[in-house]
Enzyme design. Sequence first.
Site, short mmCIF file in Angstrom:
data_model
loop_
_atom_site.label_atom_id
_atom_site.label_comp_id
_atom_site.label_asym_id
_atom_site.label_seq_id
_atom_site.Cartn_x
_atom_site.Cartn_y
_atom_site.Cartn_z
N SER A 39 0.84 -1.19 0.00
CA SER A 39 0.00 0.00 0.00
C SER A 39 0.89 1.26 0.00
O SER A 39 1.72 1.42 -0.89
CB SER A 39 -0.97 -0.04 1.18
OG SER A 39 -2.00 0.89 1.03
N HIS A 43 -7.30 -5.54 -1.83
CA HIS A 43 -6.18 -4.79 -1.27
C HIS A 43 -5.65 -5.40 0.03
O HIS A 43 -4.46 -5.30 0.32
CB HIS A 43 -6.62 -3.34 -1.03
CG HIS A 43 -5.49 -2.41 -0.71
ND1 HIS A 43 -4.52 -2.08 -1.63
CD2 HIS A 43 -5.18 -1.74 0.43
CE1 HIS A 43 -3.66 -1.24 -1.08
NE2 HIS A 43 -4.04 -1.02 0.17
N GLU A 48 -8.68 -4.84 -6.78
CA GLU A 48 -8.25 -3.56 -6.21
C GLU A 48 -8.74 -2.37 -7.03
O GLU A 48 -8.62 -1.23 -6.57
CB GLU A 48 -6.73 -3.53 -6.08
CG GLU A 48 -6.20 -4.59 -5.14
CD GLU A 48 -4.85 -4.27 -4.59
OE1 GLU A 48 -4.68 -3.18 -4.03
OE2 GLU A 48 -3.95 -5.12 -4.73
#
Length: 277
Positions: free
Chosen positions: A145, A256, A200
């Site tokens: 991330s 994610h 995602e």
Amino acid sequence: MQPGIVIEDSSWFDLAPCGGGAPYRILLAMPKGPAPPAGFPVLYLLDANASFATLVEAQRRGAERPAGTGIGPMVLVGIGHPADGLYDRARRIFDYTAGPCREEGETRATGGRDGFLVFLRQVLGPAVAARAPVDARRQTLVGHSLAGGFVLDVFGRDSGAFANYVAVSPSIWWDEQRLTDGLARIEGAPRLALIVGEWEEALPPWLAAQPGAATIAERRARRAMVHRARAFAERARAALAGRGAAEFECLAGEDHASVVAPALTRALRFALADADG
């Protein structure tokens, strides 16, 4: 050991950055057996409070059958924080960013990227080397991330800091222009792996009926995690011009959060498949 994490043959210690300041919680997992002549490869994992136990389990299970998994002995180093919870969100936003987010509405402090890299290279690296025989030529940085965005930034602008870089679901949207511009500064032959999850960039089936689904779908479409990661890998490949490597993988069925566990297994394999190994 870090609260909530109990791992055999592991230890932890707190380490302050250059010039003082709040310390980082460093998690260290050592391989069994003697080191190779050049020392053990080293993998550095950011956001260790959240994922270090997952990484250690993946490495130890894989190392039971190295010929089949491509995963063998290495020193695992986790960089986390001496705090409860998976993340110290304010510190990670500051450490992993060079400046403000290009999206509107983000007001938290940013700009600690250079100081954090100095900590990794000049403070943490020597501290690890003092505790274990390590191979300075086989060091890998892994982040997910926003930490993945930091990995990409270092890959371009300070490519000599590590030999291998693994960016999992990197937040390229934070400042894509800076990351792209950084590719012009690559030196040597670093290796890069970008890994994202299939869901995602779109709304997965299990969220379709949840409250706020439309907002989530809009944000994922705007940030375009899969598209941006694929495009960045292509740009990195062109910038390397035959040196190093820039790989891209989209993991089916993952989003994610869920992408982290399978991506860490791939990170271990990627770290040990470097050309100099």
